[in-house]
Each structure stands twice: as C-alpha cells, then as structure tokens.
Scaffold this active site. Sequence first.
Site, PDB file in Angstrom:
ATOM      1  N   GLU A  55     -56.959  14.098  -2.205  1.00  0.00           N
ATOM      2  CA  GLU A  55     -56.704  13.533  -0.881  1.00  0.00           C
ATOM      3  C   GLU A  55     -57.029  14.626   0.123  1.00  0.00           C
ATOM      4  O   GLU A  55     -56.288  15.599   0.263  1.00  0.00           O
ATOM      5  CB  GLU A  55     -55.251  13.087  -0.739  1.00  0.00           C
ATOM      6  CG  GLU A  55     -54.949  11.779  -1.414  1.00  0.00           C
ATOM      7  CD  GLU A  55     -53.576  11.230  -1.018  1.00  0.00           C
ATOM      8  OE1 GLU A  55     -52.811  11.946  -0.336  1.00  0.00           O
ATOM      9  OE2 GLU A  55     -53.274  10.103  -1.407  1.00  0.00           O
ATOM     10  N   ASP A  66     -44.992  14.947   8.380  1.00  0.00           N
ATOM     11  CA  ASP A  66     -45.196  16.097   7.505  1.00  0.00           C
ATOM     12  C   ASP A  66     -44.137  17.159   7.726  1.00  0.00           C
ATOM     13  O   ASP A  66     -43.675  17.387   8.854  1.00  0.00           O
ATOM     14  CB  ASP A  66     -46.582  16.707   7.728  1.00  0.00           C
ATOM     15  CG  ASP A  66     -47.688  15.859   7.143  1.00  0.00           C
ATOM     16  OD1 ASP A  66     -47.453  15.275   6.069  1.00  0.00           O
ATOM     17  OD2 ASP A  66     -48.774  15.773   7.745  1.00  0.00           O
TER      18      ASP A  66
END
Length: 274
Positions: A55, A66
Amino acid sequence: MSSTPAPTAAPFFPGRRAPGATPGLALFLNAGDPPLPVLHDLVLMLDEEGVDCLELAVPFPDSVTDGPVIRRSASRALGRGGAALDDVLAFVADVRPRLTHTRIALLADWRYSLGRRDPTAATRDIAASGADALLVHALPPRLRTAYLESAAAAALPVVTTCYASSPDATRARAAQDATAYLYLVAHYGRSGTAPAAGHGALARTVAELREHTAAPIAVGFGVSTREDVEAVGASGADAAIIGSAAVAAVERAQQDGRDLPGAFREFVRSVRPA
C-alpha cells in the site's frame, strides 16, 4: 443511479482463507520515506520476499486518521519534495514491471492529491502507471458513485474501507463496492491502535462481509507482530495489513544509518508466520 464496479483483476491475496490459515501480507509505506531511489530497491526486496501487496501512499499532511508514526513519515516525505502524485505515478511506472509477485495499491488523499483533478483523467493516469488498485482517502460520500464509475471506465480495481464498528449497511456497501480488496479497519481510532479484544475477535464481522463481496478481505490497524498476523488469520480474513510498525521500521533504520532494504527484510521476516 447505481455504480458500476471496476473489473476485479487477479486476486491480491491468494484465495479465501480458512480460519487459522496463514493470511496474505500487505505493508503500508509513504512514497518518499525513504527517498524514492531507496524505496525502489526496497520494493524489489519485497517482491523477492513474496510480500503480496504494498500500500503505497502519496504523502499528505495532517491526516486525522493516522497516528504519530505515519504522520512523521508523511512530514519527512513532504519535506524532501519529489513525492507528489505525478512523481509517485512515475515511480510506479518504473518499478511495477520489475515485480513478479508484489502488487501495488496506491493510496491518495482526495483533498490533497485528487480533488483538483478531473476524476476520469486521474483514474486513467493511475491505471496507466501500472498501479494495481486505488484506495482514496477521505472521499466525499457524494462523489462515491462518480469515482467508482471513473475507476470502472479505467479498468482500475478499487480498495474500499469500513470499520468493524460501522453500521451494517455501511459495511455491506463497502464490501459490495470492493473490486481489489476490502480494507477492514479493526479499530476505530488512529493508525497503530489495536482492538481491545484482539484481531481474532473479528471472525463474525469477516464472515458477515463475505456475504456481500467476492473480493478478498484484509484487516489492518494495530497489526504489528507475527502474533497479530496469526490472529488476523484466525479471523478468517485473507490478509493482514501492517502500517505503523512497517513505517516505524523504516524510521529506525534511517535513524541508525542502516542499509534500508536489508533492515526492512529483517522486519518482513520477523512478522511473517513460519
């Protein structure tokens, strides 16, 4: 108006897994961290090691989903420059023909990387680079149908996402729209955090999602060790996605001045079940 899913290419992860079987492996990295020339050698190493999927994110700032490890990585990549969408597509176009096993799923943020581009042209350019799939971060719901139709027109498989805690209808829609794989986020929160009950407890959710998709199901968030990967296998998912731990391994190697492909090879082998 119904969406038209993009065609499903050869599976990212070999076949459906019985509970307890060894799952496939996907690793997340930010393009530009490490710098693209070093990343090139690292990706070739992943292919040698039989990693199923990379990814690869086009770095973007201030991601609310995140944790600090991935945010630091994105900051390093953006600070170096040379990792905008066009740079990353050129990188993919160069490295992808050299890979015999590893597939590349491109992750791009809608606002930072895609929002100002024509969606038809953008998906066509991403497909032309050789990227095997696209995962769009923070896609506005009102644009979902147009995005899926553009991806289908470009023959670009898509990765969709849902949380294990998402409403049933939301999970079903994400599963139906997935043509590369479905990213099942194990825990609501920021990347790097793990579900309190462990990844194996997702077995019921995985089984329910199977009813809505023929695409593989990959589980991420909080997957950082061999034991975590095995627990994902116990849930019946097709693959485990390692994000923050992989990025942290890159960060440590760079701080220590180590040969990055060699250091990262050790990390890959440490998390893969025997």
